[in-house]
Write a protein that holds these residues in place. Sequence first.
Motif, PDB file in Angstrom:
ATOM      1  N   PRO A  48       0.825  -1.221   0.000  1.00  0.00           N
ATOM      2  CA  PRO A  48       0.000   0.000   0.000  1.00  0.00           C
ATOM      3  C   PRO A  48       0.856   1.266   0.000  1.00  0.00           C
ATOM      4  N   ASP A  49       0.402   2.268  -0.730  1.00  0.00           N
ATOM      5  CA  ASP A  49       1.101   3.550  -0.755  1.00  0.00           C
ATOM      6  C   ASP A  49       1.171   4.123   0.655  1.00  0.00           C
ATOM      7  N   GLY A  50       2.306   4.654   1.000  1.00  0.00           N
ATOM      8  CA  GLY A  50       2.477   5.275   2.297  1.00  0.00           C
ATOM      9  C   GLY A  50       2.857   4.332   3.420  1.00  0.00           C
ATOM     10  N   ALA A  51       2.831   3.018   3.146  1.00  0.00           N
ATOM     11  CA  ALA A  51       3.169   2.046   4.193  1.00  0.00           C
ATOM     12  C   ALA A  51       4.662   2.064   4.476  1.00  0.00           C
ATOM     13  N   GLU A  52       5.004   1.867   5.736  1.00  0.00           N
ATOM     14  CA  GLU A  52       6.415   1.730   6.095  1.00  0.00           C
ATOM     15  C   GLU A  52       6.923   0.385   5.582  1.00  0.00           C
ATOM     16  N   VAL A  53       8.101   0.396   4.990  1.00  0.00           N
ATOM     17  CA  VAL A  53       8.677  -0.809   4.400  1.00  0.00           C
ATOM     18  C   VAL A  53      10.114  -0.967   4.887  1.00  0.00           C
ATOM     19  N   GLU A  54      10.484  -2.201   5.227  1.00  0.00           N
ATOM     20  CA  GLU A  54      11.869  -2.537   5.513  1.00  0.00           C
ATOM     21  C   GLU A  54      12.344  -3.546   4.476  1.00  0.00           C
ATOM     22  N   LEU A  55      13.600  -3.430   4.105  1.00  0.00           N
ATOM     23  CA  LEU A  55      14.181  -4.276   3.061  1.00  0.00           C
ATOM     24  C   LEU A  55      15.436  -4.955   3.589  1.00  0.00           C
ATOM     25  N   PHE A  56      15.457  -6.279   3.497  1.00  0.00           N
ATOM     26  CA  PHE A  56      16.596  -7.082   3.941  1.00  0.00           C
ATOM     27  C   PHE A  56      17.106  -7.882   2.749  1.00  0.00           C
ATOM     28  N   GLU A  68      18.671  -3.484  -4.969  1.00  0.00           N
ATOM     29  CA  GLU A  68      18.876  -2.073  -5.324  1.00  0.00           C
ATOM     30  C   GLU A  68      17.664  -1.488  -6.041  1.00  0.00           C
ATOM     31  N   ASP A  69      17.080  -2.247  -6.973  1.00  0.00           N
ATOM     32  CA  ASP A  69      15.908  -1.750  -7.691  1.00  0.00           C
ATOM     33  C   ASP A  69      14.725  -1.581  -6.745  1.00  0.00           C
ATOM     34  N   VAL A  70      14.575  -2.518  -5.829  1.00  0.00           N
ATOM     35  CA  VAL A  70      13.491  -2.439  -4.844  1.00  0.00           C
ATOM     36  C   VAL A  70      13.710  -1.217  -3.946  1.00  0.00           C
ATOM     37  N   ALA A  71      14.934  -1.044  -3.497  1.00  0.00           N
ATOM     38  CA  ALA A  71      15.261   0.075  -2.607  1.00  0.00           C
ATOM     39  C   ALA A  71      14.953   1.417  -3.260  1.00  0.00           C
ATOM     40  N   GLU A  72      15.274   1.521  -4.550  1.00  0.00           N
ATOM     41  CA  GLU A  72      15.050   2.787  -5.253  1.00  0.00           C
ATOM     42  C   GLU A  72      13.569   3.135  -5.319  1.00  0.00           C
ATOM     43  N   LEU A  73      12.718   2.152  -5.603  1.00  0.00           N
ATOM     44  CA  LEU A  73      11.284   2.416  -5.715  1.00  0.00           C
ATOM     45  C   LEU A  73      10.646   2.756  -4.377  1.00  0.00           C
ATOM     46  N   PHE A  74      11.155   2.161  -3.307  1.00  0.00           N
ATOM     47  CA  PHE A  74      10.552   2.382  -1.990  1.00  0.00           C
ATOM     48  C   PHE A  74      11.265   3.460  -1.177  1.00  0.00           C
ATOM     49  N   GLY A  75      12.400   3.930  -1.658  1.00  0.00           N
ATOM     50  CA  GLY A  75      13.114   4.955  -0.930  1.00  0.00           C
ATOM     51  C   GLY A  75      13.678   4.477   0.391  1.00  0.00           C
ATOM     52  N   VAL A  76      14.147   3.231   0.409  1.00  0.00           N
ATOM     53  CA  VAL A  76      14.729   2.660   1.634  1.00  0.00           C
ATOM     54  C   VAL A  76      16.131   2.150   1.327  1.00  0.00           C
ATOM     55  N   LYS A  77      16.875   1.881   2.376  1.00  0.00           N
ATOM     56  CA  LYS A  77      18.213   1.328   2.224  1.00  0.00           C
ATOM     57  C   LYS A  77      18.183  -0.142   2.614  1.00  0.00           C
ATOM     58  N   PRO A  78      18.725  -1.030   1.788  1.00  0.00           N
ATOM     59  CA  PRO A  78      18.715  -2.453   2.144  1.00  0.00           C
ATOM     60  C   PRO A  78      19.581  -2.719   3.373  1.00  0.00           C
ATOM     61  N   ILE A  79      19.099  -3.589   4.226  1.00  0.00           N
ATOM     62  CA  ILE A  79      19.873  -4.087   5.359  1.00  0.00           C
ATOM     63  C   ILE A  79      20.491  -5.407   4.902  1.00  0.00           C
ATOM     64  N   LEU A  80      21.813  -5.424   4.719  1.00  0.00           N
ATOM     65  CA  LEU A  80      22.497  -6.614   4.217  1.00  0.00           C
ATOM     66  C   LEU A  80      22.796  -7.568   5.364  1.00  0.00           C
ATOM     67  N   ASP A  81      22.510  -8.842   5.128  1.00  0.00           N
ATOM     68  CA  ASP A  81      22.683  -9.859   6.175  1.00  0.00           C
ATOM     69  C   ASP A  81      23.233 -11.127   5.533  1.00  0.00           C
ATOM     70  N   ARG A  82      24.479 -11.475   5.851  1.00  0.00           N
ATOM     71  CA  ARG A  82      25.108 -12.654   5.254  1.00  0.00           C
ATOM     72  C   ARG A  82      24.405 -13.945   5.663  1.00  0.00           C
ATOM     73  N   ARG A  83      23.615 -13.907   6.716  1.00  0.00           N
ATOM     74  CA  ARG A  83      22.873 -15.106   7.134  1.00  0.00           C
ATOM     75  C   ARG A  83      21.772 -15.473   6.147  1.00  0.00           C
ATOM     76  N   LEU A  84      21.410 -14.555   5.257  1.00  0.00           N
ATOM     77  CA  LEU A  84      20.399 -14.829   4.233  1.00  0.00           C
ATOM     78  C   LEU A  84      21.015 -15.389   2.950  1.00  0.00           C
ATOM     79  N   ARG A  85      22.310 -15.670   2.975  1.00  0.00           N
ATOM     80  CA  ARG A  85      22.973 -16.259   1.804  1.00  0.00           C
ATOM     81  C   ARG A  85      22.432 -17.652   1.477  1.00  0.00           C
ATOM     82  N   GLU A  86      22.732 -18.067   0.255  1.00  0.00           N
ATOM     83  CA  GLU A  86      22.490 -19.440  -0.165  1.00  0.00           C
ATOM     84  C   GLU A  86      23.380 -20.371   0.658  1.00  0.00           C
TER      85      GLU A  86
END
Length: 213
Positions: A48-56, A68-86
């Motif tokens: 929804p427009d205006g909703a707070e969004v977090e990106l990991f 990066e593309d997601v971050a640009e559209l939502f105006g957020v900074k990705p939180i990088l976490d090596r635990r989410l690796r393959e």
Amino acid sequence: MRTLYVVTHPEATHHVEGVVGGWHDSQLTPAGVRAAASIAQALRAQVPDGAEVELFSSDLQRTRRTAEDVAELFGVKPILDRRLREKSYGEAGGRPQEWLDRRFVPPPAAGERLEHDEGIEGAETKAALAQRVYAAMDEILQRPCEHQIIVTHGGSLTFVVASWIKMPIGSVGYASFRAPSGSITRLCEDDFFHNRQVVSLGDTSHLSGLQAG
């Protein structure tokens, strides 16, 4: 209501080169870059427009570039976490897939599967992969944000979903939630019963209009 949107990164160079991914730090192909833009647009349409969004995101190049593309559209900074690796395939990472296939020892049909040794030096066990993804998910879900986007890998997605439905780690030895590259999985928890749903798994409808080239 809390909603998680779990993205599996789109086509990367290891896919087309026929080499093992894992922690091998491959990049998105041109097709993968186009798919990342479509993923971002699809997420923008769902949140929804205006909703707070977090990106990991996993910290590997192919997931970071997708985020990066997601971050640009939502105006957020990705939180990088090596635990989410393959999963790490140890010394097989970046080698031809057939090199791994010749040496791989599949898990038994019954018995110890989580700590099973696949015969590859340095490769993670399923237990190690599950434990780190579960730990990352515990921290993500402790945050109060209602719309969270997680960019990860196809193999890791199983453990994101298993953690979401609170499957005990001791029970994930047989679990497998399959999702294609570039897909979006939607997970929702309602505010009344606090039931956790897998609303959609591995949706790729946003990729249908893309052409190779």
